[in-house]
Design a protein around this motif. Structure first.
Motif, PDB file in Angstrom:
ATOM      1  N   ARG A  11      -8.546  -4.815   0.165  1.00 19.43           N
ATOM      2  CA  ARG A  11      -9.788  -4.085  -0.059  1.00 19.43           C
ATOM      3  C   ARG A  11      -9.959  -3.765  -1.540  1.00 19.43           C
ATOM      4  O   ARG A  11      -8.994  -3.641  -2.290  1.00 19.43           O
ATOM      5  CB  ARG A  11      -9.883  -2.841   0.799  1.00 19.43           C
ATOM      6  CG  ARG A  11      -9.049  -1.681   0.404  1.00 19.43           C
ATOM      7  CD  ARG A  11      -9.298  -0.503   1.337  1.00 19.43           C
ATOM      8  NE  ARG A  11      -8.434   0.605   0.976  1.00 19.43           N
ATOM      9  CZ  ARG A  11      -8.264   1.678   1.704  1.00 19.43           C
ATOM     10  NH1 ARG A  11      -8.888   1.798   2.851  1.00 19.43           N
ATOM     11  NH2 ARG A  11      -7.462   2.638   1.306  1.00 19.43           N
ATOM     12  N   SER A  24     -13.853  -4.954   2.175  1.00 21.64           N
ATOM     13  CA  SER A  24     -12.580  -5.488   2.669  1.00 21.64           C
ATOM     14  C   SER A  24     -12.639  -7.009   2.754  1.00 21.64           C
ATOM     15  O   SER A  24     -13.709  -7.583   2.978  1.00 21.64           O
ATOM     16  CB  SER A  24     -12.274  -4.909   4.042  1.00 21.64           C
ATOM     17  OG  SER A  24     -12.136  -3.506   3.953  1.00 21.64           O
ATOM     18  N   GLU A  51      -6.410  -3.011  -3.416  1.00 22.79           N
ATOM     19  CA  GLU A  51      -5.327  -2.530  -2.553  1.00 22.79           C
ATOM     20  C   GLU A  51      -5.040  -3.566  -1.467  1.00 22.79           C
ATOM     21  O   GLU A  51      -5.896  -4.389  -1.153  1.00 22.79           O
ATOM     22  CB  GLU A  51      -5.726  -1.225  -1.875  1.00 22.79           C
ATOM     23  CG  GLU A  51      -5.994  -0.090  -2.841  1.00 22.79           C
ATOM     24  CD  GLU A  51      -6.548   1.122  -2.130  1.00 22.79           C
ATOM     25  OE1 GLU A  51      -5.816   2.116  -2.019  1.00 22.79           O
ATOM     26  OE2 GLU A  51      -7.714   1.051  -1.671  1.00 22.79           O
ATOM     27  N   TYR A  52      -3.849  -3.510  -0.900  1.00 16.05           N
ATOM     28  CA  TYR A  52      -3.491  -4.369   0.225  1.00 16.05           C
ATOM     29  C   TYR A  52      -2.730  -3.545   1.252  1.00 16.05           C
ATOM     30  O   TYR A  52      -2.146  -2.513   0.943  1.00 16.05           O
ATOM     31  CB  TYR A  52      -2.679  -5.587  -0.230  1.00 16.05           C
ATOM     32  CG  TYR A  52      -1.296  -5.241  -0.752  1.00 16.05           C
ATOM     33  CD1 TYR A  52      -0.181  -5.367   0.065  1.00 16.05           C
ATOM     34  CD2 TYR A  52      -1.125  -4.778  -2.044  1.00 16.05           C
ATOM     35  CE1 TYR A  52       1.086  -5.038  -0.404  1.00 16.05           C
ATOM     36  CE2 TYR A  52       0.130  -4.451  -2.520  1.00 16.05           C
ATOM     37  CZ  TYR A  52       1.226  -4.580  -1.694  1.00 16.05           C
ATOM     38  OH  TYR A  52       2.472  -4.237  -2.158  1.00 16.05           O
ATOM     39  N   TRP A  53      -2.750  -4.020   2.481  1.00  7.59           N
ATOM     40  CA  TRP A  53      -2.110  -3.344   3.601  1.00  7.59           C
ATOM     41  C   TRP A  53      -0.669  -3.815   3.717  1.00  7.59           C
ATOM     42  O   TRP A  53      -0.402  -5.009   3.778  1.00  7.59           O
ATOM     43  CB  TRP A  53      -2.869  -3.664   4.880  1.00  7.59           C
ATOM     44  CG  TRP A  53      -2.351  -2.966   6.085  1.00  7.59           C
ATOM     45  CD1 TRP A  53      -1.500  -3.472   7.020  1.00  7.59           C
ATOM     46  CD2 TRP A  53      -2.666  -1.638   6.507  1.00  7.59           C
ATOM     47  NE1 TRP A  53      -1.260  -2.544   7.995  1.00  7.59           N
ATOM     48  CE2 TRP A  53      -1.960  -1.401   7.702  1.00  7.59           C
ATOM     49  CE3 TRP A  53      -3.462  -0.631   5.990  1.00  7.59           C
ATOM     50  CZ2 TRP A  53      -2.052  -0.198   8.386  1.00  7.59           C
ATOM     51  CZ3 TRP A  53      -3.543   0.564   6.664  1.00  7.59           C
ATOM     52  CH2 TRP A  53      -2.839   0.765   7.847  1.00  7.59           C
ATOM     53  N   TRP A  58      -2.096   1.543   3.002  1.00  3.03           N
ATOM     54  CA  TRP A  58      -2.801   0.849   1.932  1.00  3.03           C
ATOM     55  C   TRP A  58      -2.020   1.085   0.652  1.00  3.03           C
ATOM     56  O   TRP A  58      -1.728   2.219   0.288  1.00  3.03           O
ATOM     57  CB  TRP A  58      -4.230   1.369   1.780  1.00  3.03           C
ATOM     58  CG  TRP A  58      -5.124   0.886   2.859  1.00  3.03           C
ATOM     59  CD1 TRP A  58      -5.572   1.596   3.928  1.00  3.03           C
ATOM     60  CD2 TRP A  58      -5.658  -0.425   2.995  1.00  3.03           C
ATOM     61  NE1 TRP A  58      -6.361   0.801   4.718  1.00  3.03           N
ATOM     62  CE2 TRP A  58      -6.440  -0.445   4.176  1.00  3.03           C
ATOM     63  CE3 TRP A  58      -5.567  -1.594   2.247  1.00  3.03           C
ATOM     64  CZ2 TRP A  58      -7.113  -1.590   4.604  1.00  3.03           C
ATOM     65  CZ3 TRP A  58      -6.234  -2.721   2.682  1.00  3.03           C
ATOM     66  CH2 TRP A  58      -6.992  -2.713   3.839  1.00  3.03           C
TER      67      TRP A  58
END
Length: 78
Positions: A11, A24, A51-53, A58
């Motif tokens: 995102r 996203s 950002e990434y999961w 996050w």
């Protein structure tokens, strides 16, 4: 309790004087395509937080500024 991975694990939050919007994406490539387009030449946005999961949270990946994108775009046009 297990948190399910989102279908779009990348995102971007775009930030500028009069804007703050989050989008996203399904891949890193699509994420950066959006960042380049959003922070390009005529954009009022000043930066984008990527950002990434991972592991149920996050995670901050990097912050990209409009100046960085515009400089890279100008270098590829030469």
């Amino acid at each position: 309790m297990t948190v399910k991975k989102p279908s779009k694990p990348w995102r971007v939050t775009v930030i500028g004087p009069d804007v703050e919007a989050t989008s996203s994406f399904t891949s890193e490539a699509k994420t950066y395509e959006f960042v380049r387009a959003t922070l390009g030449a005529d954009s009022p946005a000043t930066s984008a937080k990527v950002e990434y999961w991972e592991d149920g949270l996050w995670r901050w990946y990097e912050t990209v500024t409009a100046d960085e994108i515009r400089a890279a775009q100008a270098a590829t046009k030469k």
